[in-house]
Design a protein around this motif. Sequence first.
Motif, PDB file in Angstrom:
ATOM      1  N   VAL A  21      19.553   2.311 -54.978  1.00 47.94           N
ATOM      2  CA  VAL A  21      20.164   1.114 -54.395  1.00 47.94           C
ATOM      3  C   VAL A  21      19.115   0.375 -53.572  1.00 47.94           C
ATOM      4  O   VAL A  21      18.430   0.974 -52.742  1.00 47.94           O
ATOM      5  CB  VAL A  21      21.368   1.487 -53.508  1.00 47.94           C
ATOM      6  CG1 VAL A  21      21.937   0.249 -52.831  1.00 47.94           C
ATOM      7  CG2 VAL A  21      22.441   2.178 -54.333  1.00 47.94           C
ATOM      8  N   PRO A  32      17.202  -9.182 -57.883  1.00 49.33           N
ATOM      9  CA  PRO A  32      18.462  -8.491 -57.574  1.00 49.33           C
ATOM     10  C   PRO A  32      18.909  -8.805 -56.159  1.00 49.33           C
ATOM     11  O   PRO A  32      18.110  -9.215 -55.309  1.00 49.33           O
ATOM     12  CB  PRO A  32      18.094  -7.008 -57.723  1.00 49.33           C
ATOM     13  CG  PRO A  32      16.641  -6.962 -57.422  1.00 49.33           C
ATOM     14  CD  PRO A  32      16.057  -8.263 -57.915  1.00 49.33           C
ATOM     15  N   ARG A  33      20.185  -8.641 -55.903  1.00 49.35           N
ATOM     16  CA  ARG A  33      20.704  -8.804 -54.554  1.00 49.35           C
ATOM     17  C   ARG A  33      20.566  -7.502 -53.782  1.00 49.35           C
ATOM     18  O   ARG A  33      20.533  -6.416 -54.365  1.00 49.35           O
ATOM     19  CB  ARG A  33      22.174  -9.227 -54.589  1.00 49.35           C
ATOM     20  CG  ARG A  33      22.373 -10.711 -54.635  1.00 49.35           C
ATOM     21  CD  ARG A  33      23.722 -11.135 -54.089  1.00 49.35           C
ATOM     22  NE  ARG A  33      24.838 -10.302 -54.463  1.00 49.35           N
ATOM     23  CZ  ARG A  33      25.923 -10.740 -55.095  1.00 49.35           C
ATOM     24  NH1 ARG A  33      26.012 -12.001 -55.462  1.00 49.35           N
ATOM     25  NH2 ARG A  33      26.907  -9.925 -55.365  1.00 49.35           N
ATOM     26  N   GLY A  47      21.701  -4.389 -52.192  1.00 48.98           N
ATOM     27  CA  GLY A  47      22.874  -3.599 -52.528  1.00 48.98           C
ATOM     28  C   GLY A  47      23.004  -3.318 -54.009  1.00 48.98           C
ATOM     29  O   GLY A  47      23.818  -2.466 -54.405  1.00 48.98           O
ATOM     30  N   ASP A  48      22.211  -4.011 -54.848  1.00 49.57           N
ATOM     31  CA  ASP A  48      22.225  -3.753 -56.294  1.00 49.57           C
ATOM     32  C   ASP A  48      21.483  -2.462 -56.602  1.00 49.57           C
ATOM     33  O   ASP A  48      20.550  -2.064 -55.896  1.00 49.57           O
ATOM     34  CB  ASP A  48      21.566  -4.905 -57.050  1.00 49.57           C
ATOM     35  CG  ASP A  48      22.431  -6.151 -57.085  1.00 49.57           C
ATOM     36  OD1 ASP A  48      23.586  -6.078 -56.610  1.00 49.57           O
ATOM     37  OD2 ASP A  48      21.966  -7.199 -57.577  1.00 49.57           O
ATOM     38  N   PHE A  49      21.870  -1.829 -57.687  1.00 52.10           N
ATOM     39  CA  PHE A  49      21.157  -0.645 -58.174  1.00 52.10           C
ATOM     40  C   PHE A  49      20.026  -1.115 -59.076  1.00 52.10           C
ATOM     41  O   PHE A  49      20.256  -1.849 -60.036  1.00 52.10           O
ATOM     42  CB  PHE A  49      22.109   0.271 -58.944  1.00 52.10           C
ATOM     43  CG  PHE A  49      21.533   1.626 -59.258  1.00 52.10           C
ATOM     44  CD1 PHE A  49      21.663   2.659 -58.356  1.00 52.10           C
ATOM     45  CD2 PHE A  49      20.846   1.853 -60.443  1.00 52.10           C
ATOM     46  CE1 PHE A  49      21.136   3.911 -58.631  1.00 52.10           C
ATOM     47  CE2 PHE A  49      20.303   3.096 -60.724  1.00 52.10           C
ATOM     48  CZ  PHE A  49      20.452   4.133 -59.814  1.00 52.10           C
ATOM     49  N   VAL A  50      18.809  -0.718 -58.751  1.00 52.18           N
ATOM     50  CA  VAL A  50      17.641  -1.162 -59.502  1.00 52.18           C
ATOM     51  C   VAL A  50      17.015   0.036 -60.213  1.00 52.18           C
ATOM     52  O   VAL A  50      17.045   1.162 -59.717  1.00 52.18           O
ATOM     53  CB  VAL A  50      16.600  -1.842 -58.595  1.00 52.18           C
ATOM     54  CG1 VAL A  50      17.151  -3.128 -58.018  1.00 52.18           C
ATOM     55  CG2 VAL A  50      16.187  -0.922 -57.457  1.00 52.18           C
ATOM     56  N   THR A  86      12.663  -3.258 -64.401  1.00 48.51           N
ATOM     57  CA  THR A  86      13.471  -4.478 -64.329  1.00 48.51           C
ATOM     58  C   THR A  86      12.820  -5.470 -63.370  1.00 48.51           C
ATOM     59  O   THR A  86      12.098  -5.085 -62.454  1.00 48.51           O
ATOM     60  CB  THR A  86      14.890  -4.161 -63.858  1.00 48.51           C
ATOM     61  OG1 THR A  86      14.829  -3.474 -62.604  1.00 48.51           O
ATOM     62  CG2 THR A  86      15.604  -3.272 -64.870  1.00 48.51           C
ATOM     63  N   ARG A 116      23.964   1.958 -49.671  1.00 44.25           N
ATOM     64  CA  ARG A 116      23.737   0.653 -49.068  1.00 44.25           C
ATOM     65  C   ARG A 116      23.700   0.774 -47.547  1.00 44.25           C
ATOM     66  O   ARG A 116      24.198   1.741 -46.961  1.00 44.25           O
ATOM     67  CB  ARG A 116      24.861  -0.307 -49.488  1.00 44.25           C
ATOM     68  CG  ARG A 116      24.925  -0.544 -50.975  1.00 44.25           C
ATOM     69  CD  ARG A 116      26.224  -1.198 -51.408  1.00 44.25           C
ATOM     70  NE  ARG A 116      26.348  -2.572 -50.912  1.00 44.25           N
ATOM     71  CZ  ARG A 116      27.364  -3.366 -51.223  1.00 44.25           C
ATOM     72  NH1 ARG A 116      28.345  -2.919 -52.003  1.00 44.25           N
ATOM     73  NH2 ARG A 116      27.413  -4.596 -50.745  1.00 44.25           N
ATOM     74  N   ASP A 161      22.441  -6.457 -46.017  1.00 49.45           N
ATOM     75  CA  ASP A 161      23.487  -6.501 -47.037  1.00 49.45           C
ATOM     76  C   ASP A 161      24.721  -7.200 -46.466  1.00 49.45           C
ATOM     77  O   ASP A 161      25.473  -6.612 -45.678  1.00 49.45           O
ATOM     78  CB  ASP A 161      23.818  -5.081 -47.482  1.00 49.45           C
ATOM     79  CG  ASP A 161      24.611  -5.048 -48.776  1.00 49.45           C
ATOM     80  OD1 ASP A 161      25.243  -6.073 -49.109  1.00 49.45           O
ATOM     81  OD2 ASP A 161      24.603  -4.006 -49.452  1.00 49.45           O
ATOM     82  N   ARG A 180      32.855  -4.501 -47.933  1.00 46.28           N
ATOM     83  CA  ARG A 180      33.161  -3.440 -48.896  1.00 46.28           C
ATOM     84  C   ARG A 180      33.813  -2.247 -48.190  1.00 46.28           C
ATOM     85  O   ARG A 180      34.773  -1.658 -48.701  1.00 46.28           O
ATOM     86  CB  ARG A 180      31.876  -3.008 -49.580  1.00 46.28           C
ATOM     87  CG  ARG A 180      31.957  -1.825 -50.549  1.00 46.28           C
ATOM     88  CD  ARG A 180      32.678  -2.202 -51.823  1.00 46.28           C
ATOM     89  NE  ARG A 180      34.117  -2.014 -51.721  1.00 46.28           N
ATOM     90  CZ  ARG A 180      34.987  -2.466 -52.611  1.00 46.28           C
ATOM     91  NH1 ARG A 180      34.575  -3.149 -53.663  1.00 46.28           N
ATOM     92  NH2 ARG A 180      36.272  -2.252 -52.463  1.00 46.28           N
ATOM     93  N   GLU A 195      32.641 -15.077 -54.248  1.00 41.20           N
ATOM     94  CA  GLU A 195      32.452 -13.628 -54.395  1.00 41.20           C
ATOM     95  C   GLU A 195      32.964 -12.875 -53.174  1.00 41.20           C
ATOM     96  O   GLU A 195      33.586 -11.817 -53.298  1.00 41.20           O
ATOM     97  CB  GLU A 195      30.980 -13.314 -54.612  1.00 41.20           C
ATOM     98  CG  GLU A 195      30.429 -13.864 -55.918  1.00 41.20           C
ATOM     99  CD  GLU A 195      28.926 -13.736 -55.986  1.00 41.20           C
ATOM    100  OE1 GLU A 195      28.445 -12.908 -56.793  1.00 41.20           O
ATOM    101  OE2 GLU A 195      28.236 -14.443 -55.241  1.00 41.20           O
TER     102      GLU A 195
END
Length: 444
Positions: free
Chosen positions: A236, A260-261, A263-266, A270, A296, A301, A307, A369
């Motif tokens: 993450v 990526p934002r 909190g995204d899984f990388v 990529t 996270r 974030d 969340r 979102e």
Amino acid sequence: MSDWLVTQSPAAGRRRPRALSPFREHLRDTFWFAPTVAMVGVFFVWVAAEALDAAIVDALREEGDYASLEELLRFSEDTKTVVNAVGSAMMTFIGVVFSISLVAVQMASGQFTPRVVRLFVRSRITKATFAVFLATFVLSLLVLTSFDTTDDPRKVTTLPLVQSVLTLCMVALSLLLFVLYVNGTLRLMRISHVIARIATESFRMVASMAPSAGGEDASRLGEPTAWVAYDGRAGVLRDVHIARLVRVARRHGVVLRLVPRIGDFVVPGTPLLAVHGGAAPPAGALRRTASVGVERTYHQDLGFGLRQLCDIALRALSPAVNDPTTAVQALDRIVQFLAALSRRRLDESVHRDRAGAVRLVLPVPGWNELVDLGFTEVRGCGADSPQVTRRLLAGLDDLLLLALPDRREPLLRHRELLRQAVEASAPNAPDREFALRPDRQGIS
């Protein structure tokens, strides 16, 4: 443009606080750092106290005051018993504190959400308690090594006088911290305080977030001229080192945009950064600018706090728990968080160099979102609970009053979907009318 000047977040009108570096922020997420520093620090304090005790004994011997040395020898025998008791008691205290922490963490993760365990890890009073207890235990062991075995005042070389007083002071501090620790732990086991802590952390992140560039958003940067791939371990994306990325972009005359934002899984290979206006900086300059972990964090974030609030509400609405009042408490903070962002430009966070040039663009969740994150799952799980539906409607109505006209569409959409869900779950007209009546307390 004047519309943007009203109903800002709680931090409006104040200077944006400086965000901590990722390294300092990650140290706050660890539990080993504070106790380790305390134990190392108390060793140096003991060395200084031992030197002071030796200086006192040397001064008395030079003056030939052996009567005072004999009195101090008798006093040291009494203090040795006390220090021995302190060493044994501190290990028991450490075990009690550790047991309380494990029980509190287990209860919180089971009743609220596993993601709130991070609040216990970051608790300053918990870290301070463990640090002082361990430091007191280490100090008592060190002091025991300073007691002289001789009973002759003419042959004694050191007497742990200052060290013993220091040990007693550490014991007093330990007892005080133990009381504060129990009080703080009991507070964190109460859902209202947990929700308040999550909201506080979330607003702190909002206050430190850089504003959008307005007309100079990412779409005005043109097509990327190069890409930088992620080459670390999968996980993450917790945060990026903003200051370092800005310096690298300024040095190479480019603009960097995070793909990526937070909190995204990388995964390796990529795209991590899009480069605008020139060639990609060398890999060495970008090393350790992105931090990846297993979960996270609040640091950068924007959606993580929201969340967690949603997870608490969903856990409360599950058939195994069936606690709509807790869900309403979570909805209170969800509405508060969205109200603070209702007139703030979102979608991206722009960072500039000292000359004012845009150097780094970070994507952040947009208004639609965030609204979907805050209401979709809670609406689906709470449609058959009048307390939840009434609070949802009141929150949506409040946000409709605060939001700009172009931001009302998702709120109206959720309001209509909630009405349809209530009509499907409540066949009787009086029940539907009751469930669709806005109420900020759910059921007053």
